[in-house]
Motif scaffolding. Structure first.
Motif, PDB file in Angstrom:
ATOM      1  N   ARG A  93       0.358 -10.839  -0.850  1.00 53.86           N
ATOM      2  CA  ARG A  93      -1.087 -11.022  -0.854  1.00 53.86           C
ATOM      3  C   ARG A  93      -1.759  -9.688  -0.524  1.00 53.86           C
ATOM      4  NH1 ARG A  93      -3.876 -15.741  -0.771  1.00 53.86           N
ATOM      5  NH2 ARG A  93      -6.123 -15.509  -0.476  1.00 53.86           N
ATOM      6  N   ALA A  94      -2.746  -9.327  -1.326  1.00 53.79           N
ATOM      7  CA  ALA A  94      -3.454  -8.068  -1.113  1.00 53.79           C
ATOM      8  C   ALA A  94      -4.374  -8.181   0.095  1.00 53.79           C
ATOM      9  CB  ALA A  94      -4.249  -7.694  -2.351  1.00 53.79           C
ATOM     10  N   VAL A  95      -4.275  -7.234   0.995  1.00 53.68           N
ATOM     11  CA  VAL A  95      -5.165  -7.173   2.160  1.00 53.68           C
ATOM     12  C   VAL A  95      -6.409  -6.361   1.815  1.00 53.68           C
ATOM     13  CG1 VAL A  95      -5.381  -6.407   4.564  1.00 53.68           C
ATOM     14  CG2 VAL A  95      -3.236  -7.415   3.743  1.00 53.68           C
ATOM     15  N   ASN A  96      -6.246  -5.368   0.959  1.00 53.46           N
ATOM     16  CA  ASN A  96      -7.365  -4.549   0.506  1.00 53.46           C
ATOM     17  C   ASN A  96      -7.157  -4.232  -0.971  1.00 53.46           C
ATOM     18  OD1 ASN A  96      -5.571  -2.209   0.386  1.00 53.46           O
ATOM     19  ND2 ASN A  96      -5.702  -2.224   2.628  1.00 53.46           N
ATOM     20  N   PHE A  97      -8.131  -3.569  -1.583  1.00 48.11           N
ATOM     21  CA  PHE A  97      -8.058  -3.290  -3.018  1.00 48.11           C
ATOM     22  C   PHE A  97      -6.878  -2.387  -3.357  1.00 48.11           C
ATOM     23  CE2 PHE A  97     -12.456  -4.706  -2.672  1.00 48.11           C
ATOM     24  CZ  PHE A  97     -12.622  -5.460  -3.834  1.00 48.11           C
ATOM     25  N   ASP A  98      -6.525  -1.476  -2.473  1.00 42.10           N
ATOM     26  CA  ASP A  98      -5.413  -0.572  -2.770  1.00 42.10           C
ATOM     27  C   ASP A  98      -4.095  -1.317  -2.924  1.00 42.10           C
ATOM     28  OD1 ASP A  98      -7.140   1.566  -2.682  1.00 42.10           O
ATOM     29  OD2 ASP A  98      -6.716   2.047  -0.579  1.00 42.10           O
ATOM     30  N   ASP A  99      -3.991  -2.487  -2.311  1.00 44.22           N
ATOM     31  CA  ASP A  99      -2.762  -3.276  -2.423  1.00 44.22           C
ATOM     32  C   ASP A  99      -2.553  -3.834  -3.836  1.00 44.22           C
ATOM     33  OD1 ASP A  99      -2.168  -2.848   0.223  1.00 44.22           O
ATOM     34  OD2 ASP A  99      -2.897  -4.798   0.919  1.00 44.22           O
ATOM     35  N   LEU A 100      -3.577  -3.753  -4.676  1.00 43.08           N
ATOM     36  CA  LEU A 100      -3.452  -4.241  -6.049  1.00 43.08           C
ATOM     37  C   LEU A 100      -2.704  -3.257  -6.942  1.00 43.08           C
ATOM     38  CD1 LEU A 100      -7.108  -5.570  -6.623  1.00 43.08           C
ATOM     39  CD2 LEU A 100      -5.115  -6.851  -5.808  1.00 43.08           C
ATOM     40  N   SER A 101      -2.385  -2.088  -6.422  1.00 49.30           N
ATOM     41  CA  SER A 101      -1.788  -1.038  -7.243  1.00 49.30           C
ATOM     42  C   SER A 101      -0.397  -1.391  -7.734  1.00 49.30           C
ATOM     43  CB  SER A 101      -1.747   0.284  -6.466  1.00 49.30           C
ATOM     44  OG  SER A 101      -0.959   0.144  -5.290  1.00 49.30           O
ATOM     45  N   ASP A 102       0.213  -2.451  -7.180  1.00 55.92           N
ATOM     46  CA  ASP A 102       1.520  -2.858  -7.691  1.00 55.92           C
ATOM     47  C   ASP A 102       1.415  -3.465  -9.083  1.00 55.92           C
ATOM     48  OD1 ASP A 102       0.205  -5.133  -6.828  1.00 55.92           O
ATOM     49  OD2 ASP A 102       1.986  -6.078  -5.958  1.00 55.92           O
ATOM     50  N   GLN A 103       0.199  -3.909  -9.489  1.00 52.81           N
ATOM     51  CA  GLN A 103       0.039  -4.556 -10.792  1.00 52.81           C
ATOM     52  C   GLN A 103      -1.114  -3.986 -11.628  1.00 52.81           C
ATOM     53  OE1 GLN A 103       2.373  -6.752 -11.642  1.00 52.81           O
ATOM     54  NE2 GLN A 103       3.236  -6.548  -9.577  1.00 52.81           N
ATOM     55  N   ILE A 104      -2.058  -3.284 -11.003  1.00 55.70           N
ATOM     56  CA  ILE A 104      -3.260  -2.835 -11.695  1.00 55.70           C
ATOM     57  C   ILE A 104      -3.402  -1.328 -11.522  1.00 55.70           C
ATOM     58  CG2 ILE A 104      -5.776  -3.101 -11.853  1.00 55.70           C
ATOM     59  CD1 ILE A 104      -5.482  -5.881 -10.669  1.00 55.70           C
ATOM     60  N   ILE A 105      -3.779  -0.634 -12.598  1.00 58.68           N
ATOM     61  CA  ILE A 105      -3.896   0.831 -12.540  1.00 58.68           C
ATOM     62  C   ILE A 105      -5.143   1.222 -11.733  1.00 58.68           C
ATOM     63  CG2 ILE A 105      -2.657   1.189 -14.705  1.00 58.68           C
ATOM     64  CD1 ILE A 105      -5.351   1.557 -16.095  1.00 58.68           C
ATOM     65  N   PRO A 106      -5.117   2.410 -11.099  1.00 58.93           N
ATOM     66  CA  PRO A 106      -6.215   2.824 -10.212  1.00 58.93           C
ATOM     67  C   PRO A 106      -7.614   2.779 -10.824  1.00 58.93           C
ATOM     68  CG  PRO A 106      -4.312   4.234  -9.872  1.00 58.93           C
ATOM     69  CD  PRO A 106      -3.972   3.353 -11.038  1.00 58.93           C
ATOM     70  N   PRO A 107      -7.831   3.220 -12.087  1.00 59.34           N
ATOM     71  CA  PRO A 107      -9.204   3.155 -12.620  1.00 59.34           C
ATOM     72  C   PRO A 107      -9.777   1.736 -12.626  1.00 59.34           C
ATOM     73  CG  PRO A 107      -7.853   4.574 -13.983  1.00 59.34           C
ATOM     74  CD  PRO A 107      -6.922   3.888 -13.030  1.00 59.34           C
ATOM     75  N   LEU A 108      -8.930   0.752 -12.945  1.00 59.64           N
ATOM     76  CA  LEU A 108      -9.408  -0.630 -12.946  1.00 59.64           C
ATOM     77  C   LEU A 108      -9.586  -1.163 -11.529  1.00 59.64           C
ATOM     78  CD1 LEU A 108      -7.504  -2.297 -15.930  1.00 59.64           C
ATOM     79  CD2 LEU A 108      -9.943  -1.855 -15.713  1.00 59.64           C
ATOM     80  N   ILE A 109      -8.756  -0.728 -10.616  1.00 57.97           N
ATOM     81  CA  ILE A 109      -8.949  -1.111  -9.211  1.00 57.97           C
ATOM     82  C   ILE A 109     -10.306  -0.614  -8.720  1.00 57.97           C
ATOM     83  CG2 ILE A 109      -8.137  -0.763  -6.845  1.00 57.97           C
ATOM     84  CD1 ILE A 109      -5.296  -0.663  -7.921  1.00 57.97           C
ATOM     85  N   ASN A 110     -10.660   0.606  -9.099  1.00 59.89           N
ATOM     86  CA  ASN A 110     -11.940   1.166  -8.677  1.00 59.89           C
ATOM     87  C   ASN A 110     -13.102   0.374  -9.254  1.00 59.89           C
ATOM     88  OD1 ASN A 110     -10.760   3.206  -7.140  1.00 59.89           O
ATOM     89  ND2 ASN A 110     -10.674   4.639  -8.870  1.00 59.89           N
ATOM     90  N   ARG A 111     -12.954  -0.099 -10.501  1.00 58.26           N
ATOM     91  CA  ARG A 111     -14.018  -0.921 -11.085  1.00 58.26           C
ATOM     92  C   ARG A 111     -14.145  -2.252 -10.350  1.00 58.26           C
ATOM     93  NH1 ARG A 111     -13.522  -0.294 -17.678  1.00 58.26           N
ATOM     94  NH2 ARG A 111     -13.241   1.972 -17.736  1.00 58.26           N
ATOM     95  N   LEU A 112     -13.004  -2.854 -10.036  1.00 64.76           N
ATOM     96  CA  LEU A 112     -13.043  -4.107  -9.281  1.00 64.76           C
ATOM     97  C   LEU A 112     -13.667  -3.893  -7.902  1.00 64.76           C
ATOM     98  CD1 LEU A 112      -9.471  -5.455 -10.170  1.00 64.76           C
ATOM     99  CD2 LEU A 112     -11.640  -6.431 -10.939  1.00 64.76           C
TER     100      LEU A 112
END
Length: 778
Positions: free
Chosen positions: A638-657
């Motif tokens: 479970r992601a605690v913060n947006f950076d934890d999404l990097s296992d599945q989502i590329i950084p540019p899209l994480i920044n948009r989210l």
């Protein structure tokens, strides 16, 4: 690649080599099991060696049946539960202490709410305050038909949900007590018991044929898979009030981001054609979706659309309205549009013991099976409407096309705007766009081709016998193509094998993995989010290839809900060539503006609706679990913060989210899943792969009539099953269009040296031999 945390895979190596049964392939003596390419479609990407079939055409060296990736596998100890085994406790809640008298107060309120809604809708009809025909919003409404049985079910559910809301408010229950706790209170314990659907009675439990409405597949739970029954869930809903309130706030109580803003920020239009797969991949996905999932939104009793964006801002909104705010949008502001029409989905309740109070669940108007209901209909009335009752055939119109819908006024398309007529099929969205109409026509023709040959082989058979046996064969072909050729593309061969749902080649014998404890009903997370991945694959420009090789194109936006391209311009076979010679778009977060700005556009307008905004908004309407919760249910941390999404989502899209959402907990499932990077070997990211794989496992292992099962009343004979396993999408297209050559794996572009187009007459595109059905041995 990571393994799914909830899977225990057991590989069983059993079976015989197909060549031993007289199939066109043969062992070459050097370890090559030479077979037509579709016999080992799941392994095709890893096969590097070709071989020669008995007619001189090119085959491929397939693994022996039952070995390697083609061997059957199972979930082991997890085989009966799939994802819900891990999430069942999330639905647990004790029954709240509500007195019987207070339940009856809520019941009366629920009945009054239904009566009040009926009176309101009658006044709307009388005042003609509904959507004007010819608008994109009306086009959206008239893409489909709502059966009266679905309307009746929705009224039943509306009364029960309104009663639940009243009890929760009057008794001061928490959202969990109202949504989950009241699920322990049966409606049959109150005077509202007549709103529960009647118990399903199976007229002939030993029948070898499926019912039209999908009931009686499971003899212990006869309503499993039946049309007009509720979807189910992997995780509990997150309604705003716990029962039915539209989800509008995030983790901290502040408003969720505007769905049009999410759509415009993440799902932009960039042309990224797929390098491997044909447009057929997208079209098959939509055709499948229309076989097992249609959660409609209500229209008025006269068939006209509910107007949720009235010109007079003081006009009271229909209680099912939840319009989308598009004020200030760069595109829609050019047309002075501030509001996009949106009506909340229709509801359903379960039969008998499953008819309870508590949170709302959405209605699936179709059968929940892969059973060709898009061809044959999802109840007996729809089935009768498409049958000719002559020699087992389905109705046709001039040119061996789909029949014309006799109910043009208020029908399921806007064809009259372009001087055409609506086609009729087993599923009412048949006219939605040209590629869908083409695939409906192909399968209509396949049924009639099979029925005609069966009648010739068995002149003693009645119309009913021919129809039912042809239907049974056609459903088997659909199922085999889906699990053998299409699904491995979507979730990847490794995951098809891990879920234990790969198809086997001829000579493999029967499967025996039927599990009556599995509920096949559509998971809301699947139908409302994950299976909408196909919207990313849609091409906005439809390229048309003429018989002489000439190329022309039309825009999708000019072909919604009107079959004029086929009916008036005769471009049917041009569209078939397009399906197998042009690529789909890649799966990514990019979506054609024909869907995001011009959905259901009509000749009078230069704009339409936004399907991506509607998808996200629909997820909030259904209160489906968030992306972070589904990540966790699928075995990710479970992601605690947006950076934890990097296992599945590329950084540019994480920044948009991160720019859109205040908290990682707020991310809508559709937005998050569409942002994931595809896994190696498949089209989808981790979370969507997990959800789609789970649902297809249900569709296979819960189906007593699944084509390769042994020991069931509906089982084929082994020689018939071996023939059905020859089915391929290429063969279906060869037999039902003017095309004379085709690549053997028609879901894949003809770029691989072993997938070059060849004559439809070669053994490398084998045909099901219906002589196995000769005589009285059905």
């Amino acid at each position: 690649m990571k393994g799914l945390l909830f899977l225990t895979v057991v590989v069983v190596t059993a079976g015989l080599v197909a060549g031993q049964f007289g199939f066109p392939g043969a062992s070459t003596g050097d370890g090559c099991n030479c077979q037509p390419p579709n016999y080992c479609a799941i392994d095709f990407g890893r096969i590097g060696r070709g071989c020669e079939l008995s007619d001189g055409s090119q085959g491929v060296c397939c693994p022996a049946a039952g070995s390697g990736p083609s061997g059957p596998s199972s979930f082991g100890t997890r085989s009966s539960g799939m994802l819900n085994v891990n999430t069942r406790n999330a639905f647990a809640a004790s029954r709240p202490g509500v007195a019987e008298s207070q339940l009856e107060v809520g019941v009366r309120a629920g009945v009054a709410a239904v009566d009040s809604l009926a009176a309101l809708e009658q006044s709307i009809v009388q005042s003609s305050s509904f959507l004007r025909r010819g608008t994109p919003e009306s086009n959206h409404v008239h893409q489909s038909r709502i059966r009266q049985s679905a309307r009746d079910m929705d009224k039943r559910a509306w009364a029960i949900v309104m009663a639940s809301s009243n009890v929760m408010q009057n008794e001061g229950l928490t959202s969990s007590q109202g949504g989950l706790g009241l699920r322990n209170v049966r409606v049959s314990e109150t005077s509202l018991r007549d709103r529960c659907p009647p118990t399903v009675t199976c007229r002939d439990p030993r029948s070898k044929y499926r019912t039209a409405d999908g009931s009686c597949n499971n003899l212990q739970n006869a309503a499993f898979g039946q049309s007009n029954t509720p979807a189910q869930r992997i995780l509990p809903p997150i309604y705003e009030d716990g029962v039915a309130g539209f989800r509008v706030t995030g983790e901290d109580g502040s408003p969720l981001p505007n769905v049009r803003r999410i759509s415009s920020s993440i799902m932009v239009d960039i042309n990224e054609p797929d390098t491997t797969f044909t447009l057929s991949v997208m079209q098959w996905a939509q055709f499948m979706d229309h076989d097992f999932a249609h959660i409609p939104f209500p229209s008025l009793e006269n068939g006209q659309g509910i107007d949720c964006c009235p010109e007079d801002p003081n006009t009271p909104l229909h209680p099912r309205c939840q319009p989308i705010d598009i004020s200030g949008d760069p595109f829609f502001s050019r047309f002075r549009r501030k509001c996009m029409n949106f009506v909340r989905s229709m509801l359903a309740v379960g039969p008998a013991e499953a008819c309870t109070f508590g949170f709302a669940e959405q209605l699936n108007q179709l059968t929940h099976w892969i059973d060709g209901s898009n061809v044959y209909g999802s109840d007996e009335n729809e089935q009768r409407a498409v049958r000719s009752f002559r020699n087992g055939l389905l109705k046709t119109s001039r040119g061996n096309m789909l029949p014309i819908n006799p109910e043009q006024q208020g029908g399921e398309c806007e064809a009259e705007l372009r001087n055409a007529k609506c086609f009729l099929a087993g599923e009412s969205r048949v006219n939605e766009q040209p590629g869908l109409t083409v695939i409906h026509t192909i399968w209509l023709r396949e049924h009639n081709r099979v029925a005609s040959e069966l009648q010739q082989l068995n002149p003693q058979w009645s119309d009913e016998e021919v129809f039912q046996e042809a239907r049974r064969i056609v459903i088997a072909e659909m199922q085999h193509i889906t699990f053998n050729e299409w699904l491995p593309i979507i979730i990847g061969p490794q995951f098809v094998q891990a879920f234990g749902i790969q198809a086997s080649p001829p000579g493999s014998g029967f499967s025996n993995d039927y599990d009556p404890s599995i509920n096949p009903n559509m998971n809301n997370e699947f139908s409302t989010a994950a299976f909408r991945f196909g919207h990313s694959l849609v091409q906005g420009k439809i390229n048309l290839i003429g018989r002489d090789g000439s190329l022309s194109s039309v825009l999708l936006r000019n072909n919604f809900n009107s079959p004029h391209l086929i009916q008036n311009e005769g471009r049917f076979d041009d569209l078939v060539r397009t399906l197998v010679q042009f690529p789909s778009q890649s799966f990514d977060n990019f979506v054609t503006q024909d869907l995001s700005n011009h959905l259901f556009q009509t000749p009078e307008f230069d704009f339409g609706m936004d399907l991506m905004s509607i998808n996200i908004h629909r997820g909030r309407d259904h209160a489906i679990a968030t992306y972070n919760s589904m990540r966790e249910a699928c075995g990710l941390r479970r992601a605690v913060n947006f950076d934890d999404l990097s296992d599945q989502i590329i950084p540019p899209l994480i920044n948009r989210l991160k720019d859109l959402y205040k908290s990682v907990e707020d991310i809508d499932l559709f937005a998050g899943g569409m942002s994931e990077t595809p896994l190696d070997g498949g089209l989808l990211g981790w979370t969507f792969t997990c959800i789609v794989g789970d649902q297809y496992t249900r569709l296979r292992k819960a189906d007593r009539f699944f084509y390769d099962l042994g020991g069931q009343t509906g089982s084929f004979r082994e020689d018939q099953l071996d023939e059905l396993r020859k089915s391929s999408w290429a063969r279906i297209l060869c037999d039902n269009s003017e095309l004379t050559a085709m690549q053997p794996l028609a879901f894949q572009l003809p770029t691989h040296k072993l997938n070059r187009p060849r004559s439809c007459q070669t053994l490398s595109i084998p045909r099901v031999d219906l002589r196995a059905w000769r005589g009285g041995r059905k």
